[in-house]
Write a protein that holds these residues in place. Structure first.
Motif, PDB file in Angstrom:
ATOM      1  N   LEU A  21       0.855  -1.178   0.000  1.00 52.09           N
ATOM      2  CA  LEU A  21       0.000   0.000   0.000  1.00 52.09           C
ATOM      3  C   LEU A  21       0.894   1.231   0.000  1.00 52.09           C
ATOM      4  O   LEU A  21       1.783   1.361   0.836  1.00 52.09           O
ATOM      5  CB  LEU A  21      -0.890   0.006   1.252  1.00 52.09           C
ATOM      6  CG  LEU A  21      -1.744   1.252   1.471  1.00 52.09           C
ATOM      7  CD1 LEU A  21      -2.794   1.376   0.372  1.00 52.09           C
ATOM      8  CD2 LEU A  21      -2.395   1.209   2.839  1.00 52.09           C
ATOM      9  N   ALA A  22       0.663   2.131  -0.932  1.00 48.56           N
ATOM     10  CA  ALA A  22       1.390   3.401  -0.977  1.00 48.56           C
ATOM     11  C   ALA A  22       0.401   4.518  -0.677  1.00 48.56           C
ATOM     12  O   ALA A  22      -0.693   4.551  -1.227  1.00 48.56           O
ATOM     13  CB  ALA A  22       2.022   3.607  -2.353  1.00 48.56           C
ATOM     14  N   VAL A  23       0.782   5.412   0.240  1.00 47.06           N
ATOM     15  CA  VAL A  23      -0.066   6.528   0.630  1.00 47.06           C
ATOM     16  C   VAL A  23       0.710   7.816   0.384  1.00 47.06           C
ATOM     17  O   VAL A  23       1.862   7.939   0.794  1.00 47.06           O
ATOM     18  CB  VAL A  23      -0.452   6.461   2.122  1.00 47.06           C
ATOM     19  CG1 VAL A  23      -1.377   7.607   2.481  1.00 47.06           C
ATOM     20  CG2 VAL A  23      -1.082   5.136   2.468  1.00 47.06           C
ATOM     21  N   THR A  24       0.081   8.756  -0.296  1.00 46.70           N
ATOM     22  CA  THR A  24       0.687  10.061  -0.508  1.00 46.70           C
ATOM     23  C   THR A  24      -0.210  11.113   0.107  1.00 46.70           C
ATOM     24  O   THR A  24      -1.407  11.144  -0.149  1.00 46.70           O
ATOM     25  CB  THR A  24       0.847  10.357  -2.022  1.00 46.70           C
ATOM     26  OG1 THR A  24       1.603   9.309  -2.616  1.00 46.70           O
ATOM     27  CG2 THR A  24       1.550  11.688  -2.244  1.00 46.70           C
ATOM     28  N   VAL A  25       0.380  11.964   0.948  1.00 47.32           N
ATOM     29  CA  VAL A  25      -0.345  13.093   1.539  1.00 47.32           C
ATOM     30  C   VAL A  25       0.375  14.346   1.073  1.00 47.32           C
ATOM     31  O   VAL A  25       1.573  14.499   1.305  1.00 47.32           O
ATOM     32  CB  VAL A  25      -0.371  13.025   3.085  1.00 47.32           C
ATOM     33  CG1 VAL A  25      -1.068  14.248   3.657  1.00 47.32           C
ATOM     34  CG2 VAL A  25      -1.064  11.747   3.545  1.00 47.32           C
ATOM     35  N   ALA A  26      -0.350  15.220   0.378  1.00 47.76           N
ATOM     36  CA  ALA A  26       0.250  16.453  -0.146  1.00 47.76           C
ATOM     37  C   ALA A  26      -0.624  17.627   0.239  1.00 47.76           C
ATOM     38  O   ALA A  26      -1.836  17.497   0.377  1.00 47.76           O
ATOM     39  CB  ALA A  26       0.374  16.366  -1.667  1.00 47.76           C
ATOM     40  N   ASP A  27       0.020  18.781   0.427  1.00 52.97           N
ATOM     41  CA  ASP A  27      -0.749  19.998   0.690  1.00 52.97           C
ATOM     42  C   ASP A  27      -0.224  21.113  -0.220  1.00 52.97           C
ATOM     43  O   ASP A  27       0.810  20.964  -0.857  1.00 52.97           O
ATOM     44  CB  ASP A  27      -0.664  20.404   2.169  1.00 52.97           C
ATOM     45  CG  ASP A  27       0.735  20.737   2.613  1.00 52.97           C
ATOM     46  OD1 ASP A  27       1.269  21.781   2.182  1.00 52.97           O
ATOM     47  OD2 ASP A  27       1.314  19.963   3.399  1.00 52.97           O
ATOM     48  N   ASP A  28      -0.969  22.198  -0.288  1.00 51.41           N
ATOM     49  CA  ASP A  28      -0.592  23.300  -1.175  1.00 51.41           C
ATOM     50  C   ASP A  28       0.163  24.402  -0.427  1.00 51.41           C
ATOM     51  O   ASP A  28       0.208  25.544  -0.863  1.00 51.41           O
ATOM     52  CB  ASP A  28      -1.818  23.874  -1.869  1.00 51.41           C
ATOM     53  CG  ASP A  28      -2.845  24.424  -0.885  1.00 51.41           C
ATOM     54  OD1 ASP A  28      -2.673  24.224   0.338  1.00 51.41           O
ATOM     55  OD2 ASP A  28      -3.834  25.028  -1.339  1.00 51.41           O
ATOM     56  N   GLY A  29       0.785  24.041   0.690  1.00 51.82           N
ATOM     57  CA  GLY A  29       1.598  25.002   1.445  1.00 51.82           C
ATOM     58  C   GLY A  29       2.899  25.303   0.706  1.00 51.82           C
ATOM     59  O   GLY A  29       3.157  24.799  -0.387  1.00 51.82           O
ATOM     60  N   GLU A  30       3.741  26.099   1.335  1.00 55.92           N
ATOM     61  CA  GLU A  30       4.988  26.520   0.700  1.00 55.92           C
ATOM     62  C   GLU A  30       5.969  25.359   0.527  1.00 55.92           C
ATOM     63  O   GLU A  30       6.827  25.394  -0.351  1.00 55.92           O
ATOM     64  CB  GLU A  30       5.656  27.634   1.525  1.00 55.92           C
ATOM     65  CG  GLU A  30       4.881  28.935   1.473  1.00 55.92           C
ATOM     66  CD  GLU A  30       5.591  30.023   2.249  1.00 55.92           C
ATOM     67  OE1 GLU A  30       6.817  29.968   2.408  1.00 55.92           O
ATOM     68  OE2 GLU A  30       4.892  30.945   2.685  1.00 55.92           O
ATOM     69  N   GLY A  31       5.902  24.359   1.372  1.00 53.06           N
ATOM     70  CA  GLY A  31       6.825  23.236   1.275  1.00 53.06           C
ATOM     71  C   GLY A  31       8.162  23.557   1.913  1.00 53.06           C
ATOM     72  O   GLY A  31       8.389  24.640   2.440  1.00 53.06           O
ATOM     73  N   PHE A  32       9.054  22.580   1.835  1.00 48.70           N
ATOM     74  CA  PHE A  32      10.385  22.744   2.413  1.00 48.70           C
ATOM     75  C   PHE A  32      11.231  23.614   1.493  1.00 48.70           C
ATOM     76  O   PHE A  32      11.117  23.534   0.268  1.00 48.70           O
ATOM     77  CB  PHE A  32      11.087  21.400   2.580  1.00 48.70           C
ATOM     78  CG  PHE A  32      10.481  20.540   3.651  1.00 48.70           C
ATOM     79  CD1 PHE A  32      10.732  20.800   4.980  1.00 48.70           C
ATOM     80  CD2 PHE A  32       9.665  19.465   3.325  1.00 48.70           C
ATOM     81  CE1 PHE A  32      10.169  20.028   5.978  1.00 48.70           C
ATOM     82  CE2 PHE A  32       9.111  18.674   4.308  1.00 48.70           C
ATOM     83  CZ  PHE A  32       9.364  18.957   5.636  1.00 48.70           C
ATOM     84  N   PRO A  33      12.101  24.443   2.070  1.00 48.02           N
ATOM     85  CA  PRO A  33      13.015  25.215   1.231  1.00 48.02           C
ATOM     86  C   PRO A  33      13.905  24.261   0.413  1.00 48.02           C
ATOM     87  O   PRO A  33      14.206  23.163   0.863  1.00 48.02           O
ATOM     88  CB  PRO A  33      13.865  26.011   2.232  1.00 48.02           C
ATOM     89  CG  PRO A  33      13.127  25.960   3.512  1.00 48.02           C
ATOM     90  CD  PRO A  33      12.280  24.717   3.479  1.00 48.02           C
TER      91      PRO A  33
END
Length: 194
Positions: free
Chosen positions: A180-192
């Motif tokens: 099982l592969a799970v991806t959680v993504a958000d539209d924040g700035e992210g890591f530098p």
């Protein structure tokens, strides 16, 4: 073709297995060392910020050159930075708990589990006025996994995304080579980038 050859073959298999186990153990130790180094680096920044504010405050107080508004501003900054430090330590505790978890897999209907999880996490995203995009690409009806462990992992990942998302969080499930592969993504700035 006698007992001695069978014994030697068994010893060779045991030697290979021990060597492979030692290699895996060494990799785990190295991974833990890298994690500890990363955590130490992450903790250093907020600690340095708090120390800097405290030193500045001491210097200004000793000169009687600081007003109440500036003191309030510094206290707010120290509090905010200490909260970030607290989140780092909470993450460490979560990692430790995940390492100590006993896995109890069971067969279950993944589409039903996915639907239940989505409903639970929708409550959290609605509180923050965020959109939750939930995509389940698992074609098998029944899967074997530990639902409690999956919930804990998702709580951690989605909890992080809730802090940094601007408007939406996306959760995607897919199957890759029987896993099982799970991806959680958000539209924040992210890591530098660095």
């Amino acid at each position: 073709g006698d007992e001695m050859e069978a014994l030697c073959t068994s010893f060779e298999q045991m030697r290979r297995t021990l060597r492979e186990n030692n290699r895996k153990l060494w990799e785990m130790v190295e991974e833990r060392r890298r994690l500890q180094s990363s955590v130490a680096h992450d903790l250093r920044n907020p600690i340095a910020i708090i120390q800097g504010y405290a030193q500045y405050l001491q210097m200004q107080l000793s000169r009687d050159e600081i007003n109440r508004e500036k003191i309030d501003d510094l206290a707010d900054n120290i509090l905010e930075t200490s909260c970030r430090l607290e989140r780092y330590t909470d993450s460490l505790r979560t990692i430790s708990r995940l390492e100590e978890l006993e896995i109890r897999p069971g067969s279950l209907d993944f589409s039903e589990l996915s639907s239940d999880m989505k409903n639970d996490f929708l409550l959290l995203t609605r509180e923050k006025n965020l959109e939750l995009v939930w995509e389940n690409n698992i074609s098998e009806k029944n899967v074997v996994l530990d639902a409690q462990v999956l919930y804990r992992i998702l709580e951690n990942l989605i909890g992080n995304a809730l802090r940094f998302a601007g408007e939406r969080i996306e959760v995607t499930f897919s199957g890759e080579n029987g896993f099982l592969a799970v991806t959680v993504a958000d539209d924040g700035e992210g890591f530098p980038e660095q």
